[in-house]
Design a protein around this motif. Structure first.
Motif, PDB file in Angstrom:
ATOM      1  N   MET A   1       0.844  -1.195   0.000  1.00 21.78           N
ATOM      2  CA  MET A   1       0.000   0.000   0.000  1.00 21.78           C
ATOM      3  C   MET A   1       0.880   1.245   0.000  1.00 21.78           C
ATOM      4  N   LEU A   2       0.626   2.155  -0.921  1.00 16.24           N
ATOM      5  CA  LEU A   2       1.385   3.401  -0.999  1.00 16.24           C
ATOM      6  C   LEU A   2       1.074   4.275   0.210  1.00 16.24           C
ATOM      7  N   THR A   3       2.114   4.765   0.886  1.00 14.91           N
ATOM      8  CA  THR A   3       1.927   5.589   2.073  1.00 14.91           C
ATOM      9  C   THR A   3       2.443   7.004   1.840  1.00 14.91           C
ATOM     10  N   SER A   4       2.008   7.923   2.699  1.00 13.45           N
ATOM     11  CA  SER A   4       2.481   9.310   2.692  1.00 13.45           C
ATOM     12  C   SER A   4       2.990   9.647   4.088  1.00 13.45           C
ATOM     13  N   LYS A   5       4.001  10.502   4.145  1.00 16.63           N
ATOM     14  CA  LYS A   5       4.523  10.941   5.432  1.00 16.63           C
ATOM     15  C   LYS A   5       3.931  12.290   5.795  1.00 16.63           C
ATOM     16  N   LEU A   6       3.398  12.387   7.017  1.00 17.26           N
ATOM     17  CA  LEU A   6       2.757  13.600   7.506  1.00 17.26           C
ATOM     18  C   LEU A   6       3.557  14.173   8.674  1.00 17.26           C
ATOM     19  N   GLU A   7       3.707  15.488   8.689  1.00 12.81           N
ATOM     20  CA  GLU A   7       4.310  16.175   9.825  1.00 12.81           C
ATOM     21  C   GLU A   7       3.178  16.853  10.596  1.00 12.81           C
ATOM     22  N   VAL A   8       2.885  16.354  11.782  1.00 14.82           N
ATOM     23  CA  VAL A   8       1.760  16.836  12.580  1.00 14.82           C
ATOM     24  C   VAL A   8       2.285  17.610  13.787  1.00 14.82           C
ATOM     25  N   LEU A   9       1.954  18.897  13.850  1.00 12.98           N
ATOM     26  CA  LEU A   9       2.294  19.707  15.015  1.00 12.98           C
ATOM     27  C   LEU A   9       1.195  19.561  16.058  1.00 12.98           C
ATOM     28  N   GLY A  33      -3.100   0.811   8.463  1.00 15.67           N
ATOM     29  CA  GLY A  33      -2.869   1.943   7.583  1.00 15.67           C
ATOM     30  C   GLY A  33      -1.822   2.897   8.115  1.00 15.67           C
ATOM     31  N   VAL A  34      -1.399   2.710   9.383  1.00 15.21           N
ATOM     32  CA  VAL A  34      -0.305   3.513   9.945  1.00 15.21           C
ATOM     33  C   VAL A  34       0.937   2.631  10.008  1.00 15.21           C
ATOM     34  N   LYS A  35       1.913   2.976   9.192  1.00 12.53           N
ATOM     35  CA  LYS A  35       3.156   2.191   9.116  1.00 12.53           C
ATOM     36  C   LYS A  35       4.136   2.584  10.199  1.00 12.53           C
ATOM     37  N   GLU A  36       4.182   3.890  10.521  1.00 10.30           N
ATOM     38  CA  GLU A  36       5.129   4.376  11.517  1.00 10.30           C
ATOM     39  C   GLU A  36       4.594   5.655  12.134  1.00 10.30           C
ATOM     40  N   ALA A  37       4.901   5.871  13.410  1.00 11.14           N
ATOM     41  CA  ALA A  37       4.556   7.109  14.101  1.00 11.14           C
ATOM     42  C   ALA A  37       5.653   7.391  15.116  1.00 11.14           C
ATOM     43  N   VAL A  38       6.386   8.491  14.926  1.00 15.01           N
ATOM     44  CA  VAL A  38       7.490   8.837  15.811  1.00 15.01           C
ATOM     45  C   VAL A  38       7.459  10.333  16.093  1.00 15.01           C
ATOM     46  N   PHE A  39       8.057  10.719  17.220  1.00 16.69           N
ATOM     47  CA  PHE A  39       8.187  12.130  17.578  1.00 16.69           C
ATOM     48  C   PHE A  39       9.567  12.588  17.132  1.00 16.69           C
ATOM     49  N   LYS A  40       9.585  13.629  16.272  1.00  9.36           N
ATOM     50  CA  LYS A  40      10.852  14.066  15.680  1.00  9.36           C
ATOM     51  C   LYS A  40      10.831  15.573  15.474  1.00  9.36           C
ATOM     52  N   ASP A  41      11.884  16.250  15.931  1.00 11.22           N
ATOM     53  CA  ASP A  41      12.039  17.698  15.727  1.00 11.22           C
ATOM     54  C   ASP A  41      10.804  18.487  16.151  1.00 11.22           C
ATOM     55  N   GLY A  42      10.206  18.094  17.263  1.00 11.97           N
ATOM     56  CA  GLY A  42       9.075  18.834  17.806  1.00 11.97           C
ATOM     57  C   GLY A  42       7.736  18.530  17.180  1.00 11.97           C
ATOM     58  N   ALA A  43       7.677  17.500  16.315  1.00  8.22           N
ATOM     59  CA  ALA A  43       6.418  17.150  15.653  1.00  8.22           C
ATOM     60  C   ALA A  43       6.276  15.637  15.591  1.00  8.22           C
ATOM     61  N   ILE A  44       5.050  15.174  15.378  1.00 10.23           N
ATOM     62  CA  ILE A  44       4.808  13.749  15.178  1.00 10.23           C
ATOM     63  C   ILE A  44       4.856  13.458  13.684  1.00 10.23           C
ATOM     64  N   SER A  49      -1.244   5.312   5.094  1.00  8.52           N
ATOM     65  CA  SER A  49      -2.074   5.263   3.889  1.00  8.52           C
ATOM     66  C   SER A  49      -3.468   5.798   4.179  1.00  8.52           C
ATOM     67  N   LEU A  50      -3.674   6.340   5.376  1.00  3.14           N
ATOM     68  CA  LEU A  50      -4.967   6.911   5.752  1.00  3.14           C
ATOM     69  C   LEU A  50      -5.052   8.368   5.322  1.00  3.14           C
ATOM     70  N   PRO A  51      -6.255   8.908   5.110  1.00  4.79           N
ATOM     71  CA  PRO A  51      -6.401  10.345   4.840  1.00  4.79           C
ATOM     72  C   PRO A  51      -5.834  11.162   5.999  1.00  4.79           C
ATOM     73  N   SER A  52      -5.190  12.274   5.686  1.00  6.90           N
ATOM     74  CA  SER A  52      -4.560  13.087   6.729  1.00  6.90           C
ATOM     75  C   SER A  52      -5.563  13.595   7.761  1.00  6.90           C
ATOM     76  N   SER A  53      -6.793  13.873   7.335  1.00  4.41           N
ATOM     77  CA  SER A  53      -7.798  14.367   8.282  1.00  4.41           C
ATOM     78  C   SER A  53      -8.132  13.318   9.345  1.00  4.41           C
ATOM     79  N   ARG A  54      -8.104  12.051   8.964  1.00  6.47           N
ATOM     80  CA  ARG A  54      -8.346  10.979   9.939  1.00  6.47           C
ATOM     81  C   ARG A  54      -7.202  10.900  10.944  1.00  6.47           C
ATOM     82  N   VAL A  55      -5.977  11.074  10.463  1.00  7.84           N
ATOM     83  CA  VAL A  55      -4.819  11.057  11.356  1.00  7.84           C
ATOM     84  C   VAL A  55      -4.894  12.210  12.351  1.00  7.84           C
ATOM     85  N   LEU A  56      -5.252  13.400  11.862  1.00  4.81           N
ATOM     86  CA  LEU A  56      -5.380  14.556  12.753  1.00  4.81           C
ATOM     87  C   LEU A  56      -6.443  14.316  13.821  1.00  4.81           C
ATOM     88  N   GLU A  57      -7.566  13.732  13.429  1.00  2.25           N
ATOM     89  CA  GLU A  57      -8.628  13.437  14.392  1.00  2.25           C
ATOM     90  C   GLU A  57      -8.141  12.468  15.466  1.00  2.25           C
TER      91      GLU A  57
END
Length: 285
Positions: A1-9, A33-44, A49-57
């Motif tokens: 599954m194609l994934t995207s990397k999100l920077e969440v403040l 649908g979440v391959k990785e989640a780490v805290f880096k440089d002050g952001a998650i 592969s999930l929509p970004s709005s779902r991740v934010l929620e």
């Protein structure tokens, strides 16, 4: 599954609560649908592969904190702010982000509010001309001179800008993540993207307009596609154009009423427009 990397403040305040952070990261990792989640440089940073709005929620619901999407994608990215382009009664608002993946396909990730429930066509159009609102954005982006079709069709059987349908729920929100093998980010920057009033029949219908626009009707919301920051490419925490800081911006509309203090002047202008049936310059959003 194609994934995207999100920077969440996340608005953790002056000091990050380690327990809240761990709880948030573990919640994210527990979802398919979440391959990785780490805290880096002050952001998650979330690889998903999930929509970004779902991740934010998920982040906001788990942490109890405000969160915003600061960066999207590792490679070339673009964004379009979608609205119905009306002066005083703009009801449709949303954001669509585009990412050119290293694997080749383009990802279109969006969330749009204020739509009638049901299916609506989504298309990239030739121009980024909003001088007449969505009426001046031209035809579907079609560099191959093809007839209208479905996203799954080969390039010679679809417009490059044909992205199929999105679905609005009963509350009027459409959340989507589309992976497309034809469009490229560098070809669509400066053009526009639009949502139509009806479903797209994908060129399979009997209407004369089926091969032109999928009999999907007129655009009800549109926006210009502009370049945007990928993950960890945007250190800004304030919008220079209107002085709104990132956390204030989270609680304000993308444009129009409620965005700035000067909105009171805009309100008076809009009221005058209603009385005179004439658009004033300060009334545009």
């Amino acid at each position: 599954m194609l994934t995207s990397k999100l920077e969440v403040l996340v608005d953790f305040g002056p000091k990050v609560d380690a327990q809240v952070l761990d709880k948030t990261l573990n919640e994210l990792k527990s979802h398919d649908g979440v391959k990785e989640a780490v805290f880096k440089d002050g952001a998650i940073m979330v690889d998903t592969s999930l929509p970004s709005s779902r991740v934010l929620e998920m982040v906001m619901n788990t942490s109890g904190k405000r969160a915003v999407l600061q960066g999207f994608g590792e490679t070339q990215s673009a964004v379009a702010m979608i609205s119905s382009q009306a002066c005083c009664n703009s009801r449709v608002l949303g954001v669509i982000r585009f990412q050119q993946s290293t694997e080749g396909p383009l990802v279109a990730d969006g969330s749009i509010d204020g739509l009638p429930s049901g299916l609506h066509g989504l298309h990239v159009h030739d121009t980024g001309d909003l001088s007449q609102g969505c009426g001046s954005i031209g035809s579907h982006y079609n560099p191959h001179g093809s007839s209208h079709g479905a996203p799954s069709d080969p390039p010679h059987c679809r417009h490059a800008g044909d992205l199929g349908n999105i679905v609005a729920d009963e509350a009027g929100r459409a959340t989507f993540r589309i992976v497309d093998d034809v469009l490229k980010v560098w070809d669509i920057v400066g053009r526009s993207v639009a949502v139509t009033e009806r479903r797209d029949d994908l060129g399979r219908g009997v209407s004369p307009s089926s091969k032109e626009d999928g009999d999907s009707g007129s655009p009800i919301a549109c926006g210009i596609i502009a370049r945007s920051a990928g993950i960890f490419q945007n250190p800004k925490r304030i919008c220079a154009c209107d002085g709104v800081v990132v956390w204030d911006e989270k609680d304000r509309p993308l444009a129009g009423k409620g965005r700035r203090v000067e909105d009171r002047e805009q309100k008076r202008c809009c009221q005058k427009e209603t009385e005179e049936d004439h658009m004033r310059p300060c009334c545009k959003v």
